[in-house]
Scaffold this active site. Structure first.
Site, PDB file in Angstrom:
ATOM      1  N   GLY A 158       0.782  -1.163  -0.102  1.00  0.00           N
ATOM      2  CA  GLY A 158      -0.113   0.130   0.108  1.00  0.00           C
ATOM      3  C   GLY A 158       0.861   1.220   0.244  1.00  0.00           C
ATOM      4  NE  ARG A 159      -2.364   5.207   2.785  1.00  0.00           N
ATOM      5  CZ  ARG A 159      -3.692   4.748   3.078  1.00  0.00           C
ATOM      6  NH1 ARG A 159      -4.545   5.445   2.510  1.00  0.00           N
ATOM      7  NH2 ARG A 159      -3.985   4.218   3.954  1.00  0.00           N
ATOM      8  CB  SER A 179      -1.107  -7.089  -1.793  1.00  0.00           C
ATOM      9  OG  SER A 179      -0.861  -6.927  -3.040  1.00  0.00           O
ATOM     10  NE  ARG A 180      -6.958  -7.868   0.695  1.00  0.00           N
ATOM     11  CZ  ARG A 180      -8.086  -7.225   1.249  1.00  0.00           C
ATOM     12  NH1 ARG A 180      -8.993  -7.578   1.676  1.00  0.00           N
ATOM     13  NH2 ARG A 180      -7.928  -5.928   1.299  1.00  0.00           N
ATOM     14  NE  ARG A 237      -2.835  -1.003  14.047  1.00  0.00           N
ATOM     15  CZ  ARG A 237      -2.259  -0.051  13.652  1.00  0.00           C
ATOM     16  NH1 ARG A 237      -0.701  -0.191  13.761  1.00  0.00           N
ATOM     17  NH2 ARG A 237      -2.831   1.080  13.626  1.00  0.00           N
ATOM     18  CD  GLU A 266       1.415  -2.300  19.817  1.00  0.00           C
ATOM     19  OE1 GLU A 266       1.739  -2.703  18.963  1.00  0.00           O
ATOM     20  OE2 GLU A 266       0.877  -1.541  19.985  1.00  0.00           O
ATOM     21  CG  HIS A 284       2.986   0.911  17.842  1.00  0.00           C
ATOM     22  ND1 HIS A 284       1.558   0.189  17.984  1.00  0.00           N
ATOM     23  CD2 HIS A 284       2.757   1.651  16.716  1.00  0.00           C
ATOM     24  CE1 HIS A 284       0.833   0.800  16.802  1.00  0.00           C
ATOM     25  NE2 HIS A 284       1.495   1.529  16.264  1.00  0.00           N
TER      26      HIS A 284
HETATM   27  P1  NAP Z   1      -2.698   0.867   2.871  1.00  0.00           P
HETATM   28  O1  NAP Z   1      -2.268   1.834   1.833  1.00  0.00           O
HETATM   29  O2  NAP Z   1      -4.377   0.696   2.788  1.00  0.00           O
HETATM   30  O3  NAP Z   1      -2.175  -0.606   2.513  1.00  0.00           O
HETATM   31  C1  NAP Z   1      -2.520  -1.736   3.002  1.00  0.00           C
HETATM   32  C2  NAP Z   1      -1.795  -2.635   2.170  1.00  0.00           C
HETATM   33  O4  NAP Z   1      -2.256  -4.095   2.865  1.00  0.00           O
HETATM   34  C3  NAP Z   1      -2.633  -2.906   0.922  1.00  0.00           C
HETATM   35  O5  NAP Z   1      -1.392  -3.183  -0.069  1.00  0.00           O
HETATM   36  C4  NAP Z   1      -3.632  -4.017   0.803  1.00  0.00           C
HETATM   37  O6  NAP Z   1      -3.451  -4.723  -0.338  1.00  0.00           O
HETATM   38  C5  NAP Z   1      -2.854  -5.082   1.970  1.00  0.00           C
HETATM   39  N1  NAP Z   1      -3.725  -5.978   2.497  1.00  0.00           N
HETATM   40  C6  NAP Z   1      -4.816  -5.731   3.117  1.00  0.00           C
HETATM   41  N2  NAP Z   1      -5.522  -6.871   3.520  1.00  0.00           N
HETATM   42  C7  NAP Z   1      -4.588  -7.953   3.043  1.00  0.00           C
HETATM   43  C8  NAP Z   1      -4.760  -9.154   2.957  1.00  0.00           C
HETATM   44  N3  NAP Z   1      -5.738  -9.805   3.959  1.00  0.00           N
HETATM   45  N4  NAP Z   1      -3.556 -10.002   2.534  1.00  0.00           N
HETATM   46  C9  NAP Z   1      -2.694  -9.217   2.189  1.00  0.00           C
HETATM   47  N5  NAP Z   1      -2.449  -7.891   1.920  1.00  0.00           N
HETATM   48  C10 NAP Z   1      -3.613  -7.215   2.396  1.00  0.00           C
HETATM   49  O7  NAP Z   1      -2.288   1.174   4.188  1.00  0.00           O
HETATM   50  P2  NAP Z   1      -0.943   1.959   4.526  1.00  0.00           P
HETATM   51  O8  NAP Z   1      -1.115   3.488   4.755  1.00  0.00           O
HETATM   52  O9  NAP Z   1       0.246   1.513   3.943  1.00  0.00           O
HETATM   53  O10 NAP Z   1      -0.719   1.416   6.225  1.00  0.00           O
HETATM   54  C11 NAP Z   1      -0.855  -0.088   6.343  1.00  0.00           C
HETATM   55  C12 NAP Z   1      -1.036  -0.453   7.663  1.00  0.00           C
HETATM   56  O11 NAP Z   1       0.403  -0.050   8.502  1.00  0.00           O
HETATM   57  C13 NAP Z   1      -2.118   0.377   8.776  1.00  0.00           C
HETATM   58  O12 NAP Z   1      -3.232  -0.324   8.438  1.00  0.00           O
HETATM   59  C14 NAP Z   1      -1.635   0.204  10.087  1.00  0.00           C
HETATM   60  O13 NAP Z   1      -2.151  -0.715  10.569  1.00  0.00           O
HETATM   61  C15 NAP Z   1      -0.045   0.082   9.794  1.00  0.00           C
HETATM   62  N6  NAP Z   1       0.854   1.000  10.430  1.00  0.00           N
HETATM   63  C16 NAP Z   1       1.581   0.838  11.465  1.00  0.00           C
HETATM   64  C17 NAP Z   1       2.190   2.093  12.139  1.00  0.00           C
HETATM   65  C18 NAP Z   1       3.110   1.976  13.072  1.00  0.00           C
HETATM   66  O14 NAP Z   1       3.293   2.941  13.975  1.00  0.00           O
HETATM   67  N7  NAP Z   1       3.791   0.755  13.336  1.00  0.00           N
HETATM   68  C19 NAP Z   1       2.157   3.305  11.230  1.00  0.00           C
HETATM   69  C20 NAP Z   1       1.637   3.474  10.405  1.00  0.00           C
HETATM   70  C21 NAP Z   1       0.833   2.487   9.937  1.00  0.00           C
HETATM   71  P3  NAP Z   1      -4.816  -5.572  -0.958  1.00  0.00           P
HETATM   72  O15 NAP Z   1      -6.096  -4.856  -0.477  1.00  0.00           O
HETATM   73  O16 NAP Z   1      -4.476  -5.725  -2.440  1.00  0.00           O
HETATM   74  O17 NAP Z   1      -4.753  -6.915  -0.253  1.00  0.00           O
HETATM   75  C1  8YV Z   2       0.638   5.471  15.835  1.00  0.00           C
HETATM   76  C2  8YV Z   2      -0.059   3.775  13.977  1.00  0.00           C
HETATM   77  O1  8YV Z   2       0.639   4.464  16.672  1.00  0.00           O
HETATM   78  O2  8YV Z   2      -0.722   5.177  12.149  1.00  0.00           O
HETATM   79  C3  8YV Z   2      -1.060   4.253  12.967  1.00  0.00           C
HETATM   80  O3  8YV Z   2      -1.699   3.494  12.446  1.00  0.00           O
HETATM   81  O4  8YV Z   2      -0.150   2.883  14.453  1.00  0.00           O
HETATM   82  C4  8YV Z   2       0.649   4.896  14.430  1.00  0.00           C
HETATM   83  O5  8YV Z   2       1.311   5.950  13.642  1.00  0.00           O
HETATM   84  C5  8YV Z   2      -0.544   6.282  16.369  1.00  0.00           C
HETATM   85  O6  8YV Z   2      -1.667   6.201  15.376  1.00  0.00           O
HETATM   86  C6  8YV Z   2      -0.152   7.617  16.812  1.00  0.00           C
HETATM   87  O7  8YV Z   2      -1.325   8.380  17.243  1.00  0.00           O
END
Ligand code: NAP
Ligand code: 8YV
Length: 318
Positions: A158-159, A179-180, A237, A266, A284
């Site tokens: 994704g992004r 990805s799917r 996650r 967490e 995190h």
């Molecule tokens: P995004 O642009 O919506 O991308 C999500 C990706 O996941 C897409 O490529 C989607 O592709 C794939 N996906 C969804 N369901 C799937 C499945 N069942 N099997 C395989 N792939 C699947 O989201 P993003 O902005 O990149 O962010 C992604 C995630 O990172 C967030 O939802 C958040 O939980 C996590 N995150 C964590 C932090 C942190 O602090 N650690 C910070 C920011 C974000 P398809 O729909 O084609 O499958």
């Molecule tokens: C932060 C995140 O933990 O954007 C998300 O999905 O997991 C992280 O950027 C959080 O949301 C900060 O408020």
């Protein structure tokens, strides 16, 4: 004690940084639920007075709280993950949902690469080695694994996944993703089977959405496919990885190591990980830079301002 005001009444769920709470308190009639000794009793008395809620990705909005807010019209969440927001129920109630995509892509991708380098080059372990006086004592540290030119598998292009891929290109890494659906307009090969991707790569970086659909996507079979020379990095996650299976695979050295920013329960981290030198554990913090958290806070404010001005959010989750 509540007093009537012209400003929209906002309920704050969980902690938010001061650079967000300050402007919220200036622009809105902000009430922090955490200040209440008995939040349920407070909501039963005053829930109907709130038209907005402000929260974060890690806190979300649970079903009892949503039920206690009958006049709710907008939720503005700080973060991109939507796994703690019940979007179908919110949509059924006609509640608009704002979130903060894109502004955190760079810093989350930077953290993913930091974890790749940290586990492969044993950066944190080496730091512990020096601090313990073992270098000075003449002990040998041993060798790490090369990152440049290695194979990187990305779960979720994704992004943020695409941002990670671009960074990995700078390290001359070969890239494939799962990805799917294949992503249009990218040259990196799509791998329909996650186990096959894990088998191919040296580093498997997880950056899918969380929630029920991706729960335990990375399971024992995927970890076994990654194998004793493969590393797992999770910045998505905790729920996406079967943590019990991961702990076993790490302890038994069935995978080479892991870099983890997120965990299933967490802030509780399995104690078994604390004594393993092949894991790097972060609390995190993938998006946690001053610049990015301020940009996220600004998007929370802009989403609310847009909604209360003309019903249009800058970033609406749909
Ligand atoms: P995004 O642009 O919506 O991308 C999500 C990706 O996941 C897409 O490529 C989607 O592709 C794939 N996906 C969804 N369901 C799937 C499945 N069942 N099997 C395989 N792939 C699947 O989201 P993003 O902005 O990149 O962010 C992604 C995630 O990172 C967030 O939802 C958040 O939980 C996590 N995150 C964590 C932090 C942190 O602090 N650690 C910070 C920011 C974000 P398809 O729909 O084609 O499958
Ligand atoms: C932060 C995140 O933990 O954007 C998300 O999905 O997991 C992280 O950027 C959080 O949301 C900060 O408020």
């Amino acid at each position: 004690m509540t007093t009537p005001t012209d400003r929209p009444r906002l309920l704050q769920l969980g902690r938010l940084p001061p650079f967000l709470e300050g402007p919220l308190a200036e622009g809105y009639d902000l009430h922090r639920l955490a200040d209440e000794a008995d939040p349920a009793a407070f909501l039963a008395r005053h829930g109907a007075s709130f038209t907005g809620a402000v929260t974060s990705a890690g806190v979300g909005l649970d079903a009892p709280t949503l039920a206690a807010l009958p006049a709710l019209r907008v939720v503005s969440s700080m973060g991109v993950g939507l796994d703690r927001l019940d979007l179908p129920s919110l949509a059924a109630r006609g509640v608009a949902v704002g979130y903060t995509p894109d502004v955190l892509n760079d810093c989350v991708a930077d953290t993913a690469m930091a974890l790749v380098l940290a586990v492969a080059r044993r950066v944190v372990e080496a730091d512990r080695f020096v601090r313990a006086g073992r270098w000075a004592a003449g002990d040998g540290f041993g060798l790490g694994r090369r990152v440049s030119g290695a194979k990187l598998g990305i779960v979720g292009l994704g992004r943020i996944g695409r941002t990670i891929a671009r960074r990995a290109g700078g390290f001359d890494m070969a890239i494939r993703y799962h990805s799917r659906r294949p992503v249009a307009g990218v040259d990196w090969p799509h791998e329909p089977s996650l186990a096959a991707l894990a088998d191919w790569c040296d580093f498997l970086v997880v950056i899918t959405a969380g929630g029920a659909e991706t729960r335990h996507l990375v399971n024992a079979e995927v970890l076994d496919a990654l194998g004793p020379r493969g590393f797992l990095v999770n910045v998505a996650r905790g729920s996406v990885v079967d943590e019990a299976a991961l702990v076993r695979a790490l302890a038994e050295r069935r995978i080479a190591g892991a870099g983890l920013d997120v965990f299933e329960d967490e802030p509780r981290v399995p104690e078994a990980l604390f004594s393993l030198d092949n894991v790097v554990l972060l609390p995190h913090v993938a998006s946690a830079t001053d610049e990015t958290r301020r940009a996220m806070a600004q998007r929370v404010l802009d989403n609310l301002a847009g909604f209360y001005r003309d019903g249009r959010l800058v970033s609406a989750a749909s």
